[in-house]
Motif scaffolding. Structure first.
Motif, PDB file in Angstrom:
ATOM      1  N   PRO A  32       5.386   2.914 -13.589  1.00 29.52           N
ATOM      2  CA  PRO A  32       5.491   4.248 -13.001  1.00 29.52           C
ATOM      3  C   PRO A  32       6.498   4.242 -11.863  1.00 29.52           C
ATOM      4  N   ALA A  33       7.004   5.447 -11.535  1.00 30.14           N
ATOM      5  CA  ALA A  33       8.087   5.534 -10.559  1.00 30.14           C
ATOM      6  C   ALA A  33       7.724   4.870  -9.237  1.00 30.14           C
ATOM      7  N   GLY A  34       6.467   4.963  -8.829  1.00 33.75           N
ATOM      8  CA  GLY A  34       6.068   4.406  -7.550  1.00 33.75           C
ATOM      9  C   GLY A  34       6.190   2.906  -7.465  1.00 33.75           C
ATOM     10  N   ALA A  35       6.306   2.226  -8.620  1.00 28.74           N
ATOM     11  CA  ALA A  35       6.367   0.771  -8.618  1.00 28.74           C
ATOM     12  C   ALA A  35       7.782   0.237  -8.744  1.00 28.74           C
ATOM     13  N   TYR A  36       8.773   1.115  -8.874  1.00 25.71           N
ATOM     14  CA  TYR A  36      10.139   0.633  -9.008  1.00 25.71           C
ATOM     15  C   TYR A  36      10.594  -0.064  -7.734  1.00 25.71           C
ATOM     16  N   GLN A  37      11.360  -1.112  -7.926  1.00 20.49           N
ATOM     17  CA  GLN A  37      11.904  -1.818  -6.771  1.00 20.49           C
ATOM     18  C   GLN A  37      13.032  -1.004  -6.142  1.00 20.49           C
ATOM     19  N   VAL A  38      13.072  -1.004  -4.849  1.00 20.92           N
ATOM     20  CA  VAL A  38      14.175  -0.419  -4.088  1.00 20.92           C
ATOM     21  C   VAL A  38      14.755  -1.526  -3.232  1.00 20.92           C
ATOM     22  N   ASP A  39      16.036  -1.804  -3.417  1.00 18.44           N
ATOM     23  CA  ASP A  39      16.676  -2.926  -2.722  1.00 18.44           C
ATOM     24  C   ASP A  39      15.902  -4.217  -2.957  1.00 18.44           C
ATOM     25  N   GLY A  40      15.379  -4.385  -4.187  1.00 16.73           N
ATOM     26  CA  GLY A  40      14.776  -5.641  -4.583  1.00 16.73           C
ATOM     27  C   GLY A  40      13.269  -5.752  -4.414  1.00 16.73           C
ATOM     28  N   LEU A  45       6.101  -3.405   4.160  1.00 19.96           N
ATOM     29  CA  LEU A  45       5.037  -3.685   5.115  1.00 19.96           C
ATOM     30  C   LEU A  45       4.822  -2.534   6.084  1.00 19.96           C
ATOM     31  N   ASP A  46       5.874  -1.777   6.354  1.00 18.02           N
ATOM     32  CA  ASP A  46       5.825  -0.677   7.314  1.00 18.02           C
ATOM     33  C   ASP A  46       5.670   0.645   6.571  1.00 18.02           C
ATOM     34  N   ALA A  47       4.692   1.449   6.979  1.00 14.44           N
ATOM     35  CA  ALA A  47       4.400   2.700   6.274  1.00 14.44           C
ATOM     36  C   ALA A  47       5.581   3.668   6.343  1.00 14.44           C
ATOM     37  N   ALA A  48       6.215   3.781   7.514  1.00 15.34           N
ATOM     38  CA  ALA A  48       7.344   4.699   7.647  1.00 15.34           C
ATOM     39  C   ALA A  48       8.510   4.267   6.762  1.00 15.34           C
ATOM     40  N   THR A  53      11.923   4.881   1.880  1.00 16.42           N
ATOM     41  CA  THR A  53      12.556   4.262   0.724  1.00 16.42           C
ATOM     42  C   THR A  53      11.919   4.676  -0.606  1.00 16.42           C
ATOM     43  N   GLY A  54      10.812   5.408  -0.549  1.00 16.82           N
ATOM     44  CA  GLY A  54      10.139   5.795  -1.776  1.00 16.82           C
ATOM     45  C   GLY A  54       9.409   4.653  -2.448  1.00 16.82           C
ATOM     46  N   THR A  55       9.032   3.652  -1.664  1.00 16.61           N
ATOM     47  CA  THR A  55       8.285   2.511  -2.186  1.00 16.61           C
ATOM     48  C   THR A  55       6.814   2.642  -1.788  1.00 16.61           C
ATOM     49  N   ILE A  56       6.053   1.597  -1.980  1.00 25.15           N
ATOM     50  CA  ILE A  56       4.617   1.622  -1.723  1.00 25.15           C
ATOM     51  C   ILE A  56       4.323   0.876  -0.430  1.00 25.15           C
TER      52      ILE A  56
END
Length: 233
Positions: A32-40, A45-48, A53-56
């Motif tokens: 799902p889109a939420g699991a795609y890697q962004v910049d690897g 670790l940081d919520a902000a 970055t659209g990551t988890i």
């Protein structure tokens, strides 16, 4: 991590046929889109930073969760896997403690020639260890190497950005040969990292342990792993 072929005549043949963890295919698994890697990396670790970055976000609950052991993992198997983590250096244990809550751990045949396989499954990572074969061939030392190699993949895919993995890869010497297109000089970056992470985590460069990708250890494991040890929690 594929089992070395059992060639009885020439020991060198065993080394040259050492095998592979099928991580490259795993990275291609539908997610799902939420699991795609962004910049690897898929998590931050940081919520902000995760929002930006659209990551988890790797929340405190996920960090505290620990492995999910499947029903195929007996109490003795769990103990052997947890011992592999306990055998790692404290800095590596801390990193594994960040991502173990993302891992579904199984024991069984990993693949046709594999001792261990890591697959991305949605927002989680499925690790399968052929614990019986590893234990029979190499004992706890081999279990340590395979388990930490696979957890190195999870750490890499989930949490390490390209800006960190690129210099880490530059610090790993080029492997020897390219007989099968997958080991030595042909080994992919993900396998080079996982193998080096396992060596750094244990301090064991693998002499007489015929598991891996024909990749020499970094000149100094301490220097190579220093950026990992500094990774902010």
């Amino acid at each position: 991590m594929r089992e070395p072929l059992r060639v009885l005549v020439v020991v060198l043949a065993i080394v040259l046929t050492a095998g592979i963890v099928h991580a490259r295919a795993s990275q291609g698994t539908a997610r799902p889109a939420g699991a795609y890697q962004v910049d690897g990396a898929a998590y931050r670790l940081d919520a902000a930073q995760a929002r930006r970055t659209g990551t988890i976000h790797l929340s405190d609950d996920l960090r505290r969760a620990g492995f999910r052991f499947g029903p195929d993992v007996s109490a003795d198997d769990q103990a052997a896997i947890l011992r592999a983590v306990a055998d790692a250096r404290p800095e590596a244990q801390r990193l594994i403690g960040l991502i173990d809550g993302l891992v579904d751990m199984h024991v069984g045949q990993a693949d046709a020639n594999a001792l261990g396989v890591t697959q991305t499954t949605g927002t989680r990572y499925t690790v399968t260890i052929d614990l019986g074969r590893v234990a029979q061939m190499y004992g706890q030392r081999g279990i340590d190497r395979v388990v930490l190699h696979e957890l190195g993949h999870v750490l890499d895919f989930a949490l390490l950005p390209t800006e960190l993995t690129t210099p880490l890869d530059a610090g790993i010497p080029q492997g020897w040969g390219c007989d099968d297109g997958e080991t030595g000089a042909c080994a992919p970056r993900t396998e080079r990292f996982a193998e080096s992470f396992a060596k750094w985590a244990t301090g064991d460069i693998g002499v007489d342990l015929y598991i891996g990708y024909k990749i020499p250890p970094p000149p100094s494991l301490e220097a190579w792993g220093a950026p990992l040890a500094r990774l902010r929690t």
